[in-house]
Design an enzyme around this catalytic site. Sequence first.
Site, PDB file in Angstrom:
ATOM      1  N   ARG A  39       0.954  -1.291   0.112  1.00 38.06           N
ATOM      2  CA  ARG A  39       0.065   0.122  -0.096  1.00 38.06           C
ATOM      3  C   ARG A  39       0.897   1.091   0.089  1.00 38.06           C
ATOM      4  O   ARG A  39       0.521   2.317   0.599  1.00 38.06           O
ATOM      5  CB  ARG A  39      -0.952   0.143   1.275  1.00 38.06           C
ATOM      6  CG  ARG A  39      -1.975  -1.102   1.418  1.00 38.06           C
ATOM      7  CD  ARG A  39      -3.174  -0.477   0.060  1.00 38.06           C
ATOM      8  NE  ARG A  39      -4.128  -1.794  -0.045  1.00 38.06           N
ATOM      9  CZ  ARG A  39      -5.187  -1.768   0.817  1.00 38.06           C
ATOM     10  NH1 ARG A  39      -5.519  -0.789   1.550  1.00 38.06           N
ATOM     11  NH2 ARG A  39      -6.142  -2.645   0.819  1.00 38.06           N
ATOM     12  N   ARG A  43      -3.520   6.537   0.158  1.00 39.21           N
ATOM     13  CA  ARG A  43      -4.161   7.732   1.123  1.00 39.21           C
ATOM     14  C   ARG A  43      -2.982   8.571   1.804  1.00 39.21           C
ATOM     15  O   ARG A  43      -2.979   9.583   2.267  1.00 39.21           O
ATOM     16  CB  ARG A  43      -5.216   7.531   1.800  1.00 39.21           C
ATOM     17  CG  ARG A  43      -6.566   7.314   0.901  1.00 39.21           C
ATOM     18  CD  ARG A  43      -7.465   6.782   1.544  1.00 39.21           C
ATOM     19  NE  ARG A  43      -7.325   5.518   1.813  1.00 39.21           N
ATOM     20  CZ  ARG A  43      -8.459   4.715   2.431  1.00 39.21           C
ATOM     21  NH1 ARG A  43      -9.568   5.394   3.019  1.00 39.21           N
ATOM     22  NH2 ARG A  43      -7.972   3.359   2.768  1.00 39.21           N
ATOM     23  N   ARG A  52      -6.817  11.613  -7.231  1.00 38.37           N
ATOM     24  CA  ARG A  52      -8.013  10.667  -6.983  1.00 38.37           C
ATOM     25  C   ARG A  52      -9.251  11.488  -6.801  1.00 38.37           C
ATOM     26  O   ARG A  52     -10.372  11.005  -6.861  1.00 38.37           O
ATOM     27  CB  ARG A  52      -7.889   9.628  -5.805  1.00 38.37           C
ATOM     28  CG  ARG A  52      -6.991   8.365  -6.260  1.00 38.37           C
ATOM     29  CD  ARG A  52      -7.983   7.541  -6.995  1.00 38.37           C
ATOM     30  NE  ARG A  52      -9.198   7.377  -6.337  1.00 38.37           N
ATOM     31  CZ  ARG A  52      -9.860   6.574  -5.566  1.00 38.37           C
ATOM     32  NH1 ARG A  52      -8.819   5.909  -4.917  1.00 38.37           N
ATOM     33  NH2 ARG A  52     -10.902   6.968  -5.228  1.00 38.37           N
ATOM     34  N   ASP A  88      -6.631  -3.351  -7.320  1.00 31.40           N
ATOM     35  CA  ASP A  88      -7.017  -3.830  -6.191  1.00 31.40           C
ATOM     36  C   ASP A  88      -7.425  -5.494  -6.452  1.00 31.40           C
ATOM     37  O   ASP A  88      -7.572  -5.826  -7.613  1.00 31.40           O
ATOM     38  CB  ASP A  88      -8.520  -3.083  -5.826  1.00 31.40           C
ATOM     39  CG  ASP A  88      -8.910  -3.583  -4.479  1.00 31.40           C
ATOM     40  OD1 ASP A  88      -8.435  -2.815  -3.497  1.00 31.40           O
ATOM     41  OD2 ASP A  88      -9.415  -4.540  -4.391  1.00 31.40           O
ATOM     42  N   TYR A 163     -14.783 -12.139   0.527  1.00 34.78           N
ATOM     43  CA  TYR A 163     -15.704 -11.074   0.177  1.00 34.78           C
ATOM     44  C   TYR A 163     -16.846 -11.487  -0.684  1.00 34.78           C
ATOM     45  O   TYR A 163     -17.866 -10.701  -0.417  1.00 34.78           O
ATOM     46  CB  TYR A 163     -14.571 -10.051  -0.822  1.00 34.78           C
ATOM     47  CG  TYR A 163     -13.776  -9.294   0.026  1.00 34.78           C
ATOM     48  CD1 TYR A 163     -14.115  -8.253   0.980  1.00 34.78           C
ATOM     49  CD2 TYR A 163     -12.549  -9.309   0.036  1.00 34.78           C
ATOM     50  CE1 TYR A 163     -13.344  -7.310   1.569  1.00 34.78           C
ATOM     51  CE2 TYR A 163     -11.318  -8.676   0.706  1.00 34.78           C
ATOM     52  CZ  TYR A 163     -12.080  -7.823   1.416  1.00 34.78           C
ATOM     53  OH  TYR A 163     -10.947  -7.064   2.355  1.00 34.78           O
TER      54      TYR A 163
HETATM   55  O1  CP3 Z   1       0.467   0.064  -3.064  1.00 34.24           O
HETATM   56  C1  CP3 Z   1      -0.186  -1.003  -3.317  1.00 34.24           C
HETATM   57  O2  CP3 Z   1       0.119  -1.763  -2.300  1.00 34.24           O
HETATM   58  C2  CP3 Z   1      -0.811  -1.273  -4.411  1.00 34.24           C
HETATM   59  C3  CP3 Z   1      -2.392  -1.320  -4.233  1.00 34.24           C
HETATM   60  C4  CP3 Z   1      -3.169  -2.080  -3.612  1.00 34.24           C
HETATM   61  C5  CP3 Z   1      -4.744  -1.723  -3.287  1.00 34.24           C
HETATM   62  N1  CP3 Z   1      -5.366  -2.767  -2.832  1.00 34.24           N
HETATM   63  C6  CP3 Z   1      -5.070  -0.311  -3.661  1.00 34.24           C
HETATM   64  C7  CP3 Z   1      -6.153   0.418  -2.672  1.00 34.24           C
HETATM   65  C8  CP3 Z   1      -3.004  -3.314  -3.369  1.00 34.24           C
HETATM   66  C9  CP3 Z   1      -2.044  -4.325  -3.403  1.00 34.24           C
HETATM   67  C10 CP3 Z   1      -4.552  -3.849  -2.783  1.00 34.24           C
HETATM   68  C11 CP3 Z   1      -4.731  -5.182  -2.484  1.00 34.24           C
HETATM   69  C12 CP3 Z   1      -6.062  -5.401  -1.564  1.00 34.24           C
HETATM   70  N2  CP3 Z   1      -7.206  -4.740  -1.598  1.00 34.24           N
HETATM   71  C13 CP3 Z   1      -6.146  -6.287  -0.700  1.00 34.24           C
HETATM   72  C14 CP3 Z   1      -4.849  -7.137  -0.269  1.00 34.24           C
HETATM   73  C15 CP3 Z   1      -3.917  -6.393   0.728  1.00 34.24           C
HETATM   74  C16 CP3 Z   1      -4.159  -6.188   2.082  1.00 34.24           C
HETATM   75  O3  CP3 Z   1      -4.305  -4.963   2.361  1.00 34.24           O
HETATM   76  O4  CP3 Z   1      -4.513  -7.117   2.958  1.00 34.24           O
HETATM   77  C17 CP3 Z   1      -7.354  -6.239   0.188  1.00 34.24           C
HETATM   78  C18 CP3 Z   1      -7.753  -7.070   1.372  1.00 34.24           C
HETATM   79  C19 CP3 Z   1      -8.065  -5.302  -0.584  1.00 34.24           C
HETATM   80  C20 CP3 Z   1      -9.402  -4.947  -0.364  1.00 34.24           C
HETATM   81  C21 CP3 Z   1      -9.726  -3.447  -0.051  1.00 34.24           C
HETATM   82  N3  CP3 Z   1      -9.826  -2.521  -1.338  1.00 34.24           N
HETATM   83  C22 CP3 Z   1      -9.766  -2.870   0.995  1.00 34.24           C
HETATM   84  C23 CP3 Z   1      -9.761  -3.507   2.425  1.00 34.24           C
HETATM   85  C24 CP3 Z   1      -9.484  -1.360   0.980  1.00 34.24           C
HETATM   86  C25 CP3 Z   1      -9.670  -0.408   1.724  1.00 34.24           C
HETATM   87  C26 CP3 Z   1     -11.006   0.313   1.958  1.00 34.24           C
HETATM   88  C27 CP3 Z   1     -10.823   1.460   2.780  1.00 34.24           C
HETATM   89  O5  CP3 Z   1     -11.186   2.709   2.176  1.00 34.24           O
HETATM   90  O6  CP3 Z   1     -10.185   1.724   3.833  1.00 34.24           O
HETATM   91  C28 CP3 Z   1      -9.772  -1.276  -0.606  1.00 34.24           C
HETATM   92  C29 CP3 Z   1      -9.638  -0.094  -1.343  1.00 34.24           C
HETATM   93  C30 CP3 Z   1      -8.187   0.329  -1.737  1.00 34.24           C
HETATM   94  N4  CP3 Z   1      -7.381  -0.473  -2.557  1.00 34.24           N
HETATM   95  C31 CP3 Z   1      -7.558   1.499  -1.434  1.00 34.24           C
HETATM   96  C32 CP3 Z   1      -6.458   1.454  -2.225  1.00 34.24           C
HETATM   97  C33 CP3 Z   1      -5.416   2.453  -2.433  1.00 34.24           C
HETATM   98  C34 CP3 Z   1      -8.323   2.797  -0.875  1.00 34.24           C
HETATM   99  C35 CP3 Z   1      -9.380   3.326  -1.530  1.00 34.24           C
HETATM  100  C36 CP3 Z   1      -8.993   4.790  -1.788  1.00 34.24           C
HETATM  101  O7  CP3 Z   1      -8.186   5.298  -1.722  1.00 34.24           O
HETATM  102  O8  CP3 Z   1     -10.274   5.541  -1.901  1.00 34.24           O
END
Ligand code: CP3
Length: 357
Positions: A39, A43, A52, A88, A163
Amino acid sequence: MTPVPDTAARPAEPAAAPAPLLVAAAGATPAHPPVWFMRQAGRSLPEYREVREGIPMLQACFTPELVCEITMQPVRRHGVDAAILFSDIVVPLVAAGIGVDIVPGTGPVVAEPVRTEAAVAGLPELRPDQLDAVAQAVRLLRAELGDTPLIGFAGAPFTLASYLIEGGPSRHHERTKALMYSDPATWHALLAALATITTTFLQVQVAAGVQVVQLFDSWAGALSERDYREFVLPHSSRVLAAVQGVPKIHFGVGTSELLPAMREAGADVVGVDWRLPLDEAVRRLTVPGGPAPVVQGNLDPAVLLADWDAVEREVRRIVDEGRAAGGHIVNLGHGVLPNTDPAVLTRVVELVHSLTP
Ligand code: CP3
């Protein structure tokens, strides 16, 4: 002794030193310890929040120029040793036509949860051309990144299944486990379908140019080792076996008891969360007579919110403990928390690069 003749074939230019992350992934010792952060795009970065603005997460994931820009942001700012494709784990589900949205502050939300044999049978297949935007983003990135490797990724079948069955994020994964125990045939059919989708997602990324892949089984730590082996391992193994030609990292959270089983699934590198010291993780991962295991991790993401003295002490400890491994990729034990000060991440990269692997 015969002198080497002047006409001996030589490469036109000296070969560039291989990227430290690829050296460590191969179980060797690079010039400095490689470091990237799960990540790292997202953010914690003001430049991310800016680009974004007004664009939904999934729309961003299917816009190649934006994926390229967001992926590059932490590479430019922190000088990390790898980029990770901005995407994602639900992107391949969305591409296949499954109704999933990402709700800010919550995570993936599924329109029609998948809980029955009929729902599993009705899941669409994923065609590679439905991922053209992702492949295009990978090609743009390879052209921009130069020598910095690009990591592709996917969610593992269990984490995706959680999910789909729960309909969204879940603390106890109770519906997931209920289906797994009550209806193993439907369970295995669902995980097999997800393994096929995950394989296609990773193969498209590799064909387009990613140099490493990471399989995120974020929630596998909810299972006992026995259940992991019976209900999950065969499906993750199938995914990892089908992706060839690049080093593979396999990661989950709370997986201290699952590390040997996750290694058996077939990855080259096992990601470790912060609960287990890396030298103990190496001990658990070692196979008698086998090569020294390669690990990734494992700074607690919350440590980055502490005083610098504490951060420095923890980073030095992790690099020390990582010397027990055949190779060590420095990372967090899970993703960067959104309220992390990005200046601390940059400082961690500088510190890691000053240390001896
Ligand atoms: O920089 C990186 O690591 C690459 C980007 C990345 C994202 N999601 C971007 C993202 C990666 C590798 C993921 C994988 C992902 N997504 C996982 C596996 C990794 C982990 O964290 O265990 C999981 C479980 C998800 C599912 C998911 N998607 C979650 C739990 C969330 C967060 C929700 C929130 O708003 O708190 C997302 C959304 C997400 N994926 C964001 C990002 C940058 C945030 C969305 C935003 O910026 O509006």
